[in-house]
Design an enzyme around this catalytic site. Structure first.
Site, PDB file in Angstrom:
ATOM      1  N   SER A  63       0.662  13.010  26.521  1.00  0.00           N
ATOM      2  CA  SER A  63      -0.049  12.125  27.455  1.00  0.00           C
ATOM      3  C   SER A  63       0.000  10.650  27.086  1.00  0.00           C
ATOM      4  O   SER A  63      -0.373   9.813  27.920  1.00  0.00           O
ATOM      5  CB  SER A  63      -1.513  12.545  27.561  1.00  0.00           C
ATOM      6  OG  SER A  63      -1.630  13.653  28.398  1.00  0.00           O
ATOM      7  N   LYS A  66       1.644   8.533  29.622  1.00  0.00           N
ATOM      8  CA  LYS A  66       0.987   8.158  30.882  1.00  0.00           C
ATOM      9  C   LYS A  66       0.713   6.654  30.924  1.00  0.00           C
ATOM     10  O   LYS A  66       0.644   6.056  31.993  1.00  0.00           O
ATOM     11  CB  LYS A  66      -0.318   8.944  31.054  1.00  0.00           C
ATOM     12  CG  LYS A  66      -0.104  10.455  31.227  1.00  0.00           C
ATOM     13  CD  LYS A  66      -1.436  11.204  31.195  1.00  0.00           C
ATOM     14  CE  LYS A  66      -1.260  12.711  31.317  1.00  0.00           C
ATOM     15  NZ  LYS A  66      -2.519  13.445  31.087  1.00  0.00           N
ATOM     16  N   TYR A 188       7.305  14.654  35.317  1.00  0.00           N
ATOM     17  CA  TYR A 188       6.046  14.646  34.545  1.00  0.00           C
ATOM     18  C   TYR A 188       6.224  15.433  33.245  1.00  0.00           C
ATOM     19  O   TYR A 188       5.896  14.957  32.156  1.00  0.00           O
ATOM     20  CB  TYR A 188       4.900  15.214  35.398  1.00  0.00           C
ATOM     21  CG  TYR A 188       3.630  15.406  34.595  1.00  0.00           C
ATOM     22  CD1 TYR A 188       2.813  14.319  34.292  1.00  0.00           C
ATOM     23  CD2 TYR A 188       3.277  16.662  34.099  1.00  0.00           C
ATOM     24  CE1 TYR A 188       1.672  14.485  33.517  1.00  0.00           C
ATOM     25  CE2 TYR A 188       2.144  16.827  33.327  1.00  0.00           C
ATOM     26  CZ  TYR A 188       1.348  15.734  33.045  1.00  0.00           C
ATOM     27  OH  TYR A 188       0.220  15.896  32.256  1.00  0.00           O
ATOM     28  N   TYR A 239      -9.352  11.327  26.739  1.00  0.00           N
ATOM     29  CA  TYR A 239      -9.926  12.553  27.310  1.00  0.00           C
ATOM     30  C   TYR A 239     -11.419  12.385  27.547  1.00  0.00           C
ATOM     31  O   TYR A 239     -11.874  11.310  27.950  1.00  0.00           O
ATOM     32  CB  TYR A 239      -9.629  13.760  26.409  1.00  0.00           C
ATOM     33  CG  TYR A 239      -8.163  13.933  26.111  1.00  0.00           C
ATOM     34  CD1 TYR A 239      -7.257  14.145  27.144  1.00  0.00           C
ATOM     35  CD2 TYR A 239      -7.669  13.861  24.821  1.00  0.00           C
ATOM     36  CE1 TYR A 239      -5.897  14.300  26.885  1.00  0.00           C
ATOM     37  CE2 TYR A 239      -6.318  14.021  24.554  1.00  0.00           C
ATOM     38  CZ  TYR A 239      -5.444  14.244  25.600  1.00  0.00           C
ATOM     39  OH  TYR A 239      -4.110  14.388  25.339  1.00  0.00           O
ATOM     40  N   VAL A 257      -1.720  15.379  23.354  1.00  0.00           N
ATOM     41  CA  VAL A 257      -1.934  16.620  22.617  1.00  0.00           C
ATOM     42  C   VAL A 257      -0.878  16.867  21.535  1.00  0.00           C
ATOM     43  O   VAL A 257      -1.010  17.788  20.740  1.00  0.00           O
ATOM     44  CB  VAL A 257      -2.027  17.865  23.532  1.00  0.00           C
ATOM     45  CG1 VAL A 257      -3.257  17.815  24.409  1.00  0.00           C
ATOM     46  CG2 VAL A 257      -0.770  18.038  24.355  1.00  0.00           C
TER      47      VAL A 257
HETATM   48  N1  GLU Z   1       2.031  17.755  29.040  1.00  0.00           N
HETATM   49  C1  GLU Z   1       0.683  17.996  28.784  1.00  0.00           C
HETATM   50  C2  GLU Z   1       0.048  18.668  29.964  1.00  0.00           C
HETATM   51  O1  GLU Z   1       0.204  18.219  31.048  1.00  0.00           O
HETATM   52  C3  GLU Z   1       0.000  16.704  28.450  1.00  0.00           C
HETATM   53  C4  GLU Z   1      -1.285  16.972  27.882  1.00  0.00           C
HETATM   54  C5  GLU Z   1      -1.833  15.835  27.079  1.00  0.00           C
HETATM   55  O2  GLU Z   1      -1.199  15.313  26.150  1.00  0.00           O
HETATM   56  O3  GLU Z   1      -2.975  15.471  27.388  1.00  0.00           O
HETATM   57  O4  GLU Z   1      -0.616  19.652  29.837  1.00  0.00           O
END
Ligand code: GLU
Length: 303
Positions: A63, A66, A188, A239, A257
């Site tokens: 993430s 993002k 994504y 988060y 994550v």
């Molecule tokens: N690729 C992960 C998902 O979409 C990203 C999760 C993350 O790092 O928050 O579940």
């Protein structure tokens, strides 16, 4: 200040403390990572990068990417995204479906998975190849042309991506995706599977510490665009623990994550940490400890 000595001392302390947390295992390919890895890198706006531990070891960005996807959208269109995505903390897990029904397919913010899928949808509209836009940005800003997708992780994400697919279909049913679900999910998953090191990430994120200016001096974001991105990172980037992260670290940041966390010290530099074991909110447990130590010992938080 001897930043190298400071980072070495923080790494020693963090590694000496009892290990906490657990490596992400909801995507099988991520579960194989050695929980004992730890690296930290600081890229100042006006000097050479310093790092400690495993700061040059590539890991799965997840993430953290993002951040770059959102920056590329805001670089071309500062306003229209915000009618499709909010900018409030979610109060629920990164992959939660619960708010979407109440809020008619409008995700709370661009950093939960639903919001990031809308960002990717917009990125496709603006750039065509969304993955390539993100990969090119991080390669160029970090100066590392070898940054690429870990295809094993990308495949694992796709295979176990039912929840992300559900989020995308749900938003599509409310008319909040312009492209077919599969067209949005593919970049994504691949974007999340990009592998890069703390050193790469610290260099790549520097434009947010430079008020939107890229490494070559050209502008990616307006000054207010960079301010706004940093504000969303602070309130939504870690988060459901953004309040605790602000309390302990006091910097805008985005976690993933894979155990990486990118943080911005506006006007001063970009600080990245990696420790694969995650706390119960999904943030790197040792990473948050290291960042907490850094801002406490230097006094360099935004507060
Ligand atoms: N690729 C992960 C998902 O979409 C990203 C999760 C993350 O790092 O928050 O579940």
């Amino acid at each position: 200040m001897d930043l190298k000595a400071l980072l070495d001392s923080i790494a020693r302390d963090v590694l000496a403390a009892p290990a906490r947390g657990k490596v992400a295992d909801y995507i099988p390919a991520l579960a194989k990572v050695d929980a004992q890895k730890f690296g930290m890198a600081f890229a100042p706006v006006d000097g050479p990068l310093v790092g400690t531990g495993d700061f040059q070891v590539p890991f799965s960005a997840q993430s953290v990417m993002k951040t770059f996807a959102l920056a590329l959208v805001l670089a071309k269109d500062e306003d229209s995204l915000w009618s499709r995505v909010g900018r409030e903390p979610s109060g629920t897990a990164f992959n939660s479906l619960v708010h979407l029904e109440y809020e008619r397919g409008i995700p709370r913010n661009p950093f939960i998975n639903a919001g990031a899928l809308v960002v990717i949808d917009r990125l496709i509209g603006l750039y065509g190849d969304a993955l390539d836009a993100v990969r090119t940005l991080v390669r160029t800003e970090s100066g590392n042309p070898d940054i690429d997708v870990d295809m094993e992780v990308a495949r694992s994400e796709a295979e176990y991506g039912h929840r992300n697919a559900a989020l995308a279909h749900f938003m599509s049913s409310f008319g909040n995706l312009e492209h077919p679900v599969a067209r949005v999910l593919d970049p994504y998953f691949r974007m999340c599977a990009l592998r890069l090191s703390c050193a790469d990430l610290a260099m790549a994120g520097l434009f947010l510490a430079r008020g939107g200016l890229r490494a070559d001096g050209s502008r990616l974001l307006s000054t207010s665009g960079a301010k706004r991105m940093n504000a969303v990172l602070l309130t939504c980037g870690t988060y459901d623990a953004a309040g605790d992260f602000a309390y302990r670290v006091g910097l805008p940041g985005k976690s993933g994550v894979g155990g990486g966390i990118l943080t911005i010290l506006p006007g001063r530099g970009c600080l990245c940490v990696w420790g694969p074991a995650l706390d119960k909110s999904g943030n790197s447990a040792r990473g948050v400890d290291g960042l907490d130590e850094f801002t406490t010992r230097t006094g360099w938080s935004i507060f």
